[in-house]
Design an enzyme around this catalytic site. Structure first.
Site, PDB file in Angstrom:
ATOM      1  N   TYR A 165       0.834  -1.202   0.000  1.00  0.00           N
ATOM      2  CA  TYR A 165       0.000   0.000   0.000  1.00  0.00           C
ATOM      3  C   TYR A 165       0.873   1.258   0.000  1.00  0.00           C
ATOM      4  O   TYR A 165       1.680   1.474   0.909  1.00  0.00           O
ATOM      5  CB  TYR A 165      -0.915   0.043   1.223  1.00  0.00           C
ATOM      6  CG  TYR A 165      -2.006  -1.014   1.250  1.00  0.00           C
ATOM      7  CD1 TYR A 165      -2.315  -1.778   0.129  1.00  0.00           C
ATOM      8  CD2 TYR A 165      -2.738  -1.239   2.409  1.00  0.00           C
ATOM      9  CE1 TYR A 165      -3.317  -2.733   0.163  1.00  0.00           C
ATOM     10  CE2 TYR A 165      -3.747  -2.195   2.450  1.00  0.00           C
ATOM     11  CZ  TYR A 165      -4.023  -2.935   1.327  1.00  0.00           C
ATOM     12  OH  TYR A 165      -5.023  -3.884   1.367  1.00  0.00           O
ATOM     13  N   PRO A 193     -16.673  -3.190   0.827  1.00  0.00           N
ATOM     14  CA  PRO A 193     -18.088  -3.371   1.183  1.00  0.00           C
ATOM     15  C   PRO A 193     -19.031  -2.477   0.382  1.00  0.00           C
ATOM     16  O   PRO A 193     -20.233  -2.757   0.322  1.00  0.00           O
ATOM     17  CB  PRO A 193     -18.121  -3.015   2.670  1.00  0.00           C
ATOM     18  CG  PRO A 193     -16.963  -2.084   2.857  1.00  0.00           C
ATOM     19  CD  PRO A 193     -15.901  -2.597   1.936  1.00  0.00           C
ATOM     20  N   GLY A 242     -17.019   1.703  -4.510  1.00  0.00           N
ATOM     21  CA  GLY A 242     -17.656   3.008  -4.660  1.00  0.00           C
ATOM     22  C   GLY A 242     -18.949   2.983  -5.440  1.00  0.00           C
ATOM     23  O   GLY A 242     -19.723   3.952  -5.407  1.00  0.00           O
ATOM     24  N   LEU A 271     -21.669   1.279  -4.888  1.00  0.00           N
ATOM     25  CA  LEU A 271     -22.820   1.309  -3.985  1.00  0.00           C
ATOM     26  C   LEU A 271     -22.883   2.597  -3.173  1.00  0.00           C
ATOM     27  O   LEU A 271     -23.833   2.805  -2.422  1.00  0.00           O
ATOM     28  CB  LEU A 271     -22.760   0.101  -3.043  1.00  0.00           C
ATOM     29  CG  LEU A 271     -22.917  -1.263  -3.731  1.00  0.00           C
ATOM     30  CD1 LEU A 271     -22.636  -2.396  -2.757  1.00  0.00           C
ATOM     31  CD2 LEU A 271     -24.304  -1.400  -4.343  1.00  0.00           C
TER      32      LEU A 271
END
Length: 337
Positions: A57, A209, A213, A215
């Protein structure tokens, strides 16, 4: 505050995990260090304890930022990171070999400023390394005290079984967790992976989740992703698989599901992220939901969404609207967290 044990272990974790992919030190990073520290403090102050990062990351700077942010509260944090990603140009500077993982672990410990990692995870499978070698190396890390528990990310059901059998064969440490892409538009793991995790003692940490993006209403049907957005960056990558992921994510069926989520949100007087997160929190197969906020305000909104109570009839409606959706693959696996 809700805590649960991670898989077949005694490690207590919060039902919410803080994902730190956006943390970094580059001026162009989505979440600079000052804001990252605000996020970490707010997350821990709210009683949550699981923080996840990875050596890949932001070129490793996410680990550096996380390490500095938790330094004063290290004992209160369940710290998770991942290894496998390329850390150099050579062929032995990537993957799940003993050679690479040993270097990767030492580098992560240095960047995180700690002498142990609570949960060390294989970021992606490595078809070039025998799983016996990987599990033996990870067991050595645990026996040395540098790692407390081990897990995996983006493994198939067959890969999980092979890993657990290998650990049992050598009398070693088994996986206690799997990170997997899971949301209303990515439910493919329900078919084989969820039952396999339950049978072999792995808790499931659900990343993306909000469907990268989609949702959250960040992308519109028939419209190209906005310049600078995550999907626009992926679409511009030279990798055909990255472009295929974007195409798959923006499928018409996924927009149909997003429209249903938006309709439910309007009826309940709340937001689409709240509906998507509340639905996920109620899934009994999910141990913890990985959030990736860019700001402390976004974290607060997401935590509020996870506390929202969906009527049972709404959950049933969303289940029907999203049933049997398949998440688009990257490198033969679901997109890595």
């Amino acid at each position: 505050m809700q805590y649960t044990t991670l898989g077949r272990s005694g490690l207590h974790i919060s039902r919410v995990c803080l994902g730190t992919m956006n943390f970094g030190t580059d001026p162009q990073t989505p979440t600079p260090e000052t804001e990252a520290r605000r996020i970490v403090d707010a997350f821990l102050d709210a009683g949550h304890n699981l923080i996840d990062t990875a050596d890949t990351y932001r070129g490793g700077t996410s680990e550096e930022v996380v390490g500095r942010a938790i330094a004063r509260r290290r004992a209160d944090v369940v710290l998770a990171t991942k290894g496998a990603a390329p850390q150099g140009a050579g062929p032995n500077h990537r993957g799940l070999s003993r050679a690479h993982l040993t270097r990767a672990l030492e580098a992560s410990l240095r960047r995180l400023g700690t002498d142990y990692i609570d949960l060390y995870q294989c970021h992606v499978p490595d078809p070039d390394t025998p799983i016996d070698e990987t599990m033996a190396a990870l067991d050595d890390f645990v026996r040395s005290g540098k790692v407390r528990y081990i897990g995996c990310s983006n493994f198939t059901a067959a890969g999980i079984v092979s890993a657990q059998w290998a650990a049992q064969h050598i009398g070693g440490t088994p996986f206690v967790s799997l990170q997997a892409n899971y949301s209303l538009i990515a439910r493919a793991i329900e078919a084989e992976i969820v039952p396999t995790c339950q049978r072999h003692g792995l808790g499931i940490l659900a990343y993306s989740p909000l469907g990268s993006g989609l949702l959250a209403g960040r992308y519109q049907r028939g419209t190209a992703p906005a310049a600078g957005s995550r999907l626009a960056q992926w679409a511009a990558m030279p990798s055909p698989m990255a472009r295929a992921f974007v195409t798959g994510l923006l499928a018409e069926r996924h927009f149909d599901i997003a429209d249903e989520v938006a309709a439910v949100a309007a009826e309940l007087g709340t937001t689409t992220p709240t509906v998507a997160l509340a639905w996920l929190r109620d899934r009994s197969e999910i141990t913890s939901v990985v959030l990736g906020p860019r700001s402390a305000d976004q974290l607060g909104a997401n935590l509020a969404g996870l506390a929202f109570e969906l009527p049972e009839s709404v959950s049933t409606r969303l289940n029907a609207a999203s049933h049997c959706t398949i998440s688009p693959p990257v490198n033969g696996q679901h997109h890595a967290a």
